[in-house]
Design a protein around this motif. Sequence first.
Motif, PDB file in Angstrom:
ATOM      1  N   GLU A  46       0.833  -1.209   0.000  1.00 21.98           N
ATOM      2  CA  GLU A  46       0.000   0.000   0.000  1.00 21.98           C
ATOM      3  C   GLU A  46       0.861   1.250   0.000  1.00 21.98           C
ATOM      4  O   GLU A  46       0.584   2.209  -0.724  1.00 21.98           O
ATOM      5  CB  GLU A  46      -0.914  -0.021   1.221  1.00 21.98           C
ATOM      6  CG  GLU A  46      -1.907   1.130   1.261  1.00 21.98           C
ATOM      7  CD  GLU A  46      -2.870   1.048   2.431  1.00 21.98           C
ATOM      8  OE1 GLU A  46      -3.464   2.088   2.767  1.00 21.98           O
ATOM      9  OE2 GLU A  46      -3.013  -0.043   3.002  1.00 21.98           O
ATOM     10  N   SER A  47       1.931   1.240   0.801  1.00 22.77           N
ATOM     11  CA  SER A  47       2.826   2.411   0.822  1.00 22.77           C
ATOM     12  C   SER A  47       3.558   2.538  -0.506  1.00 22.77           C
ATOM     13  O   SER A  47       3.806   3.651  -0.986  1.00 22.77           O
ATOM     14  CB  SER A  47       3.820   2.296   1.976  1.00 22.77           C
ATOM     15  OG  SER A  47       4.646   1.143   1.824  1.00 22.77           O
ATOM     16  N   GLY A  48       3.906   1.396  -1.120  1.00 25.63           N
ATOM     17  CA  GLY A  48       4.558   1.440  -2.423  1.00 25.63           C
ATOM     18  C   GLY A  48       3.648   2.011  -3.487  1.00 25.63           C
ATOM     19  O   GLY A  48       4.092   2.734  -4.382  1.00 25.63           O
ATOM     20  N   ARG A  49       2.366   1.701  -3.402  1.00 22.73           N
ATOM     21  CA  ARG A  49       1.401   2.244  -4.356  1.00 22.73           C
ATOM     22  C   ARG A  49       1.251   3.754  -4.183  1.00 22.73           C
ATOM     23  O   ARG A  49       1.191   4.503  -5.168  1.00 22.73           O
ATOM     24  CB  ARG A  49       0.057   1.534  -4.191  1.00 22.73           C
ATOM     25  CG  ARG A  49       0.146   0.052  -4.488  1.00 22.73           C
ATOM     26  CD  ARG A  49      -1.152  -0.711  -4.282  1.00 22.73           C
ATOM     27  NE  ARG A  49      -0.892  -2.152  -4.351  1.00 22.73           N
ATOM     28  CZ  ARG A  49      -1.755  -3.066  -4.736  1.00 22.73           C
ATOM     29  NH1 ARG A  49      -2.981  -2.724  -5.070  1.00 22.73           N
ATOM     30  NH2 ARG A  49      -1.409  -4.340  -4.770  1.00 22.73           N
ATOM     31  N   ARG A  50       1.237   4.206  -2.927  1.00 20.52           N
ATOM     32  CA  ARG A  50       1.169   5.658  -2.674  1.00 20.52           C
ATOM     33  C   ARG A  50       2.394   6.358  -3.228  1.00 20.52           C
ATOM     34  O   ARG A  50       2.301   7.428  -3.840  1.00 20.52           O
ATOM     35  CB  ARG A  50       1.034   5.928  -1.173  1.00 20.52           C
ATOM     36  CG  ARG A  50      -0.325   5.639  -0.590  1.00 20.52           C
ATOM     37  CD  ARG A  50      -0.490   6.335   0.753  1.00 20.52           C
ATOM     38  NE  ARG A  50       0.557   5.929   1.684  1.00 20.52           N
ATOM     39  CZ  ARG A  50       0.459   4.905   2.535  1.00 20.52           C
ATOM     40  NH1 ARG A  50      -0.654   4.178   2.565  1.00 20.52           N
ATOM     41  NH2 ARG A  50       1.447   4.607   3.351  1.00 20.52           N
ATOM     42  N   ASP A  51       3.556   5.754  -3.010  1.00 20.70           N
ATOM     43  CA  ASP A  51       4.806   6.350  -3.468  1.00 20.70           C
ATOM     44  C   ASP A  51       4.853   6.426  -4.988  1.00 20.70           C
ATOM     45  O   ASP A  51       5.314   7.426  -5.560  1.00 20.70           O
ATOM     46  CB  ASP A  51       5.985   5.524  -2.941  1.00 20.70           C
ATOM     47  CG  ASP A  51       7.318   6.176  -3.242  1.00 20.70           C
ATOM     48  OD1 ASP A  51       7.486   7.368  -2.928  1.00 20.70           O
ATOM     49  OD2 ASP A  51       8.205   5.483  -3.787  1.00 20.70           O
ATOM     50  N   LEU A  52       4.352   5.386  -5.655  1.00 20.65           N
ATOM     51  CA  LEU A  52       4.345   5.384  -7.114  1.00 20.65           C
ATOM     52  C   LEU A  52       3.390   6.445  -7.660  1.00 20.65           C
ATOM     53  O   LEU A  52       3.707   7.149  -8.633  1.00 20.65           O
ATOM     54  CB  LEU A  52       3.957   4.003  -7.635  1.00 20.65           C
ATOM     55  CG  LEU A  52       4.026   3.771  -9.139  1.00 20.65           C
ATOM     56  CD1 LEU A  52       5.365   4.189  -9.719  1.00 20.65           C
ATOM     57  CD2 LEU A  52       3.739   2.305  -9.459  1.00 20.65           C
ATOM     58  N   ARG A  53       2.227   6.587  -7.037  1.00 20.74           N
ATOM     59  CA  ARG A  53       1.298   7.652  -7.463  1.00 20.74           C
ATOM     60  C   ARG A  53       1.950   9.020  -7.297  1.00 20.74           C
ATOM     61  O   ARG A  53       1.819   9.898  -8.165  1.00 20.74           O
ATOM     62  CB  ARG A  53       0.000   7.584  -6.641  1.00 20.74           C
ATOM     63  CG  ARG A  53      -0.895   6.417  -6.966  1.00 20.74           C
ATOM     64  CD  ARG A  53      -2.303   6.633  -6.426  1.00 20.74           C
ATOM     65  NE  ARG A  53      -2.308   6.844  -4.982  1.00 20.74           N
ATOM     66  CZ  ARG A  53      -2.473   5.885  -4.078  1.00 20.74           C
ATOM     67  NH1 ARG A  53      -2.624   4.625  -4.477  1.00 20.74           N
ATOM     68  NH2 ARG A  53      -2.479   6.162  -2.793  1.00 20.74           N
ATOM     69  N   HIS A  54       2.661   9.220  -6.181  1.00 23.81           N
ATOM     70  CA  HIS A  54       3.341  10.498  -5.927  1.00 23.81           C
ATOM     71  C   HIS A  54       4.412  10.768  -6.983  1.00 23.81           C
ATOM     72  O   HIS A  54       4.532  11.893  -7.490  1.00 23.81           O
ATOM     73  CB  HIS A  54       3.964  10.493  -4.536  1.00 23.81           C
ATOM     74  CG  HIS A  54       4.814  11.697  -4.256  1.00 23.81           C
ATOM     75  ND1 HIS A  54       4.281  12.948  -3.991  1.00 23.81           N
ATOM     76  CD2 HIS A  54       6.177  11.848  -4.238  1.00 23.81           C
ATOM     77  CE1 HIS A  54       5.266  13.815  -3.811  1.00 23.81           C
ATOM     78  NE2 HIS A  54       6.415  13.182  -3.965  1.00 23.81           N
ATOM     79  N   LEU A  97      -3.764   2.922  -8.802  1.00 26.91           N
ATOM     80  CA  LEU A  97      -2.691   3.781  -9.310  1.00 26.91           C
ATOM     81  C   LEU A  97      -3.221   4.891 -10.217  1.00 26.91           C
ATOM     82  O   LEU A  97      -2.452   5.717 -10.696  1.00 26.91           O
ATOM     83  CB  LEU A  97      -1.662   2.948 -10.065  1.00 26.91           C
ATOM     84  CG  LEU A  97      -0.841   1.959  -9.220  1.00 26.91           C
ATOM     85  CD1 LEU A  97       0.100   1.158 -10.106  1.00 26.91           C
ATOM     86  CD2 LEU A  97      -0.059   2.691  -8.132  1.00 26.91           C
ATOM     87  N   GLY A  98      -4.508   4.894 -10.484  1.00 21.96           N
ATOM     88  CA  GLY A  98      -5.097   5.973 -11.266  1.00 21.96           C
ATOM     89  C   GLY A  98      -5.303   5.673 -12.730  1.00 21.96           C
ATOM     90  O   GLY A  98      -5.731   6.557 -13.486  1.00 21.96           O
TER      91      GLY A  98
END
Length: 262
Positions: A46-54, A97-98
């Motif tokens: 989940e944190s990796g997904r947030r980081d990738l979106r950022h 991821l959008g």
Amino acid sequence: MIRSPIGLRLSVNGDVKANLREAARLGAKGVIFDAAGELGPERLSESGRRDLRHTLRSVELSLIALSLPTRRAFDSEDQLEHRLSRAEGAFTLAYELGARMVVARVGGVPPEDEPKRLATFKLALSELARRSGHRGIRFAIETGPDSGEVLRTFLDALGQPDLAASVDPGSLISAGLDPVSSTRALGPWVAHAYATDATGQGRAPGIIQQRRSGFPAGALDWEEYLGSLEEIDYRGYLTVWPDPAGDVPEQARTIIDRLKQF
């Protein structure tokens, strides 16, 4: 003049953030990458997904689609549920991821004289449509083994609006098929299109483009291809797909510069 933004399909190898920065530097507005390896649904936390979106936001790139790696066609019942579950994981990851699309190679449409394979294929694609639609994702079939006419007939008959087509002119040329007529035939089903041909990628092209003289084997008549996308009123991305074994930035620059001529 083309109206489509330029995308870039990335390899999952190497530093993801560095690859995204390079894509933006080359002028891409969006990217596609495989839902595999460190970016696979089962490994990306989940944190990796947030980081990738950022990271995507920071370099002003959109995620056009995720690519679902497939080793087998969807015309066999063997481990079919496992393969459908893997696809469902990619649908969820794409949504988070959008992206709103997953692209994949599903195999050729089985012939009518193989009813069991054909029935399994129809069932699998209907289920993929159902599961992708549930996540707000459109599932786009990559072209290659079938002409656009054959794939259009199948999609029309199945009537699943959450299915679509992703046109890969390089694969079509390698299979001895015309990407221009295939694009026209697929028409409203086209949700994504690549900007690539079959030269310099280790492919075995089956035809030489005959619309004009002087085209080497595997080359794409870019003017005709882009014209066919105009004819069907395609407004999505044109995604450059470099050979990961070659000089990716140079390949991307060459095709992007060519597209700018139109």
